[in-house]
Design a protein around this motif. Structure first.
Motif, PDB file in Angstrom:
ATOM      1  N   ALA A   1       0.864  -1.167   0.000  1.00  0.00           N
ATOM      2  CA  ALA A   1       0.000   0.000   0.000  1.00  0.00           C
ATOM      3  C   ALA A   1       0.907   1.224   0.000  1.00  0.00           C
ATOM      4  O   ALA A   1       2.121   1.115   0.212  1.00  0.00           O
ATOM      5  CB  ALA A   1      -0.920   0.002   1.215  1.00  0.00           C
ATOM      6  N   SER A   2       0.327   2.401  -0.227  1.00  0.00           N
ATOM      7  CA  SER A   2       1.147   3.603  -0.235  1.00  0.00           C
ATOM      8  C   SER A   2       0.325   4.812   0.161  1.00  0.00           C
ATOM      9  O   SER A   2      -0.890   4.871  -0.056  1.00  0.00           O
ATOM     10  CB  SER A   2       1.792   3.827  -1.605  1.00  0.00           C
ATOM     11  N   LEU A   3       1.023   5.778   0.765  1.00  0.00           N
ATOM     12  CA  LEU A   3       0.469   7.083   1.076  1.00  0.00           C
ATOM     13  C   LEU A   3       1.057   8.084   0.096  1.00  0.00           C
ATOM     14  O   LEU A   3       2.251   8.023  -0.220  1.00  0.00           O
ATOM     15  CB  LEU A   3       0.822   7.515   2.500  1.00  0.00           C
TER      16      LEU A   3
ATOM     17  N   ALA B   1      -4.412   1.160  -1.786  1.00  0.00           N
ATOM     18  CA  ALA B   1      -4.280  -0.161  -1.172  1.00  0.00           C
ATOM     19  C   ALA B   1      -5.232  -1.138  -1.839  1.00  0.00           C
ATOM     20  O   ALA B   1      -6.426  -0.832  -2.006  1.00  0.00           O
ATOM     21  CB  ALA B   1      -4.587  -0.091   0.332  1.00  0.00           C
ATOM     22  N   SER B   2      -4.722  -2.303  -2.222  1.00  0.00           N
ATOM     23  CA  SER B   2      -5.534  -3.385  -2.774  1.00  0.00           C
ATOM     24  C   SER B   2      -6.432  -2.925  -3.914  1.00  0.00           C
ATOM     25  O   SER B   2      -7.607  -3.290  -4.001  1.00  0.00           O
ATOM     26  CB  SER B   2      -6.386  -4.030  -1.665  1.00  0.00           C
ATOM     27  N   GLY B   3      -5.885  -2.095  -4.789  1.00  0.00           N
ATOM     28  CA  GLY B   3      -6.640  -1.639  -5.939  1.00  0.00           C
ATOM     29  C   GLY B   3      -7.607  -0.507  -5.660  1.00  0.00           C
ATOM     30  O   GLY B   3      -8.266  -0.015  -6.577  1.00  0.00           O
ATOM     31  N   LYS B   4      -7.704  -0.071  -4.407  1.00  0.00           N
ATOM     32  CA  LYS B   4      -8.567   1.043  -4.046  1.00  0.00           C
ATOM     33  C   LYS B   4      -7.726   2.305  -3.869  1.00  0.00           C
ATOM     34  O   LYS B   4      -6.582   2.242  -3.402  1.00  0.00           O
ATOM     35  CB  LYS B   4      -9.317   0.764  -2.740  1.00  0.00           C
TER      36      LYS B   4
ATOM     37  N   ASP C   1     -10.120   3.301  -8.891  1.00  0.00           N
ATOM     38  CA  ASP C   1     -11.327   2.900  -8.165  1.00  0.00           C
ATOM     39  C   ASP C   1     -11.340   3.766  -6.912  1.00  0.00           C
ATOM     40  O   ASP C   1     -10.707   3.448  -5.917  1.00  0.00           O
ATOM     41  CB  ASP C   1     -11.250   1.412  -7.831  1.00  0.00           C
ATOM     42  N   LEU C   2     -12.036   4.890  -6.957  1.00  0.00           N
ATOM     43  CA  LEU C   2     -11.833   6.001  -6.028  1.00  0.00           C
ATOM     44  C   LEU C   2     -12.956   6.136  -5.011  1.00  0.00           C
ATOM     45  O   LEU C   2     -14.131   6.050  -5.356  1.00  0.00           O
ATOM     46  CB  LEU C   2     -11.720   7.304  -6.832  1.00  0.00           C
ATOM     47  N   THR C   3     -12.559   6.394  -3.766  1.00  0.00           N
ATOM     48  CA  THR C   3     -13.486   6.847  -2.739  1.00  0.00           C
ATOM     49  C   THR C   3     -12.993   8.184  -2.228  1.00  0.00           C
ATOM     50  O   THR C   3     -11.851   8.296  -1.774  1.00  0.00           O
ATOM     51  CB  THR C   3     -13.612   5.855  -1.575  1.00  0.00           C
TER      52      THR C   3
ATOM     53  N   PRO D   1      -1.198  -6.036   5.299  1.00  0.00           N
ATOM     54  CA  PRO D   1      -1.726  -7.401   5.208  1.00  0.00           C
ATOM     55  C   PRO D   1      -2.426  -7.634   3.889  1.00  0.00           C
ATOM     56  O   PRO D   1      -2.881  -6.700   3.223  1.00  0.00           O
ATOM     57  CB  PRO D   1      -2.700  -7.483   6.380  1.00  0.00           C
ATOM     58  N   ALA D   2      -2.538  -8.894   3.516  1.00  0.00           N
ATOM     59  CA  ALA D   2      -3.302  -9.239   2.311  1.00  0.00           C
ATOM     60  C   ALA D   2      -4.768  -8.942   2.539  1.00  0.00           C
ATOM     61  O   ALA D   2      -5.301  -9.146   3.631  1.00  0.00           O
ATOM     62  CB  ALA D   2      -3.099 -10.709   1.970  1.00  0.00           C
ATOM     63  N   ALA D   3      -5.418  -8.440   1.508  1.00  0.00           N
ATOM     64  CA  ALA D   3      -6.855  -8.106   1.649  1.00  0.00           C
ATOM     65  C   ALA D   3      -7.690  -9.378   1.708  1.00  0.00           C
ATOM     66  O   ALA D   3      -7.313 -10.402   1.151  1.00  0.00           O
ATOM     67  CB  ALA D   3      -7.287  -7.261   0.453  1.00  0.00           C
TER      68      ALA D   3
END
Length: 244
Positions: free
Chosen positions: A3-5, A17-20, A48-50, A242-244
């Motif tokens: 994941a990344s910030l 993270a995890s495609g999100k 895939d945005l929130t 961790p893995a999703a």
């Protein structure tokens, strides 16, 4: 799973993270340098945005947020109730409106609203196996010009929030470290001491990133990685997610 910030500007960050992709507090154009807008757009393209909006202050919310995020492949919006009251007419009808103490399932995430002691909300989010705190303008606003009673009240509300957050471990914390409050740094050292998140992103610098180096020693804690960004688009990788 990695994941990344991503730092954009002020309180605007991305978590990937995890495609999100989670976008926090994208501000109005007057508070967003061109380089920051370009950095955000490059990460939002095809995402895939929130979109999360903590409150309606212009340095935290762009009323033209639909145009700003148009490059995303999909979009969900999670906003505080004051944003919905003021800007509901510009939001899509499926925008999720959050209130204090509300918990909602949104796009495979669990989102909890925490009342701010300024305006709107902070959020605790469970996403891709990570527990994330985004503070918005919930902070220790102990301004020198406040009355003693006002500073006691803001301190009590701040520490109630920390007690609530301490109920379970935090992987990532975004909280304000306002350099105008040199004594308390608007509560950032206290949050770090009590909650010990694995990753910490200081916010509310107004682009004055030099203060990260000035106060880095006060923000250092064993077991916590400090996001020491220097320019829009800087990235902190989280390789042990961790893995999703």
């Amino acid at each position: 799973m990695p994941a990344s910030l991503v730092y954009i500007h002020h309180d605007c960050f991305l978590l990937e993270a995890s495609g999100k992709t989670l976008l926090f507090d994208y501000p109005a154009p007057g508070y967003l340098p061109e380089a920051a807008a370009w950095a955000a757009a490059s990460h939002l393209a095809g995402a895939d945005l929130t979109v999360f909006a903590s409150h309606s202050h212009d340095d935290h919310f762009d009323p033209d947020i639909l145009a700003a995020t148009a490059g995303a492949a999909t979009r969900l919006f999670v906003v505080s109730d004051d944003v919905a009251d003021l800007y509901g007419h510009v939001l899509p009808p499926d925008a999720v409106v959050m209130e204090p103490d509300m918990v909602r399932e949104v796009g495979g995430m669990t989102v909890e609203g925490i009342e701010s002691n300024d305006l709107g909300l902070a959020y605790r989010i469970d996403v891709a196996g990570l527990t994330v705190y985004f503070g918005g303008d919930l902070a220790l606003w102990d301004w020198p010009g406040n009355s003693p009673a006002a500073n006691r009240a803001v301190g009590m509300s701040w520490r109630r929030a920390l007690t609530r957050l301490a109920e379970r471990p935090l992987d990532i914390a975004f909280t304000n470290m306002d350099p105008r409050l040199a004594k308390s740094l608007s509560g950032a050292p206290e949050l770090l001491e009590r909650l010990r998140p694995r990753y910490f992103a200081p916010m509310h610098l107004g682009g004055h990133v030099k203060y990260l180096e000035q106060y880095a020693e006060r923000l250092a804690r064993p077991g916590t990685t400090l996001f020491r960004y220097a320019r829009p688009g800087d990235i902190l990788d989280i390789d042990d997610a961790p893995a999703a």
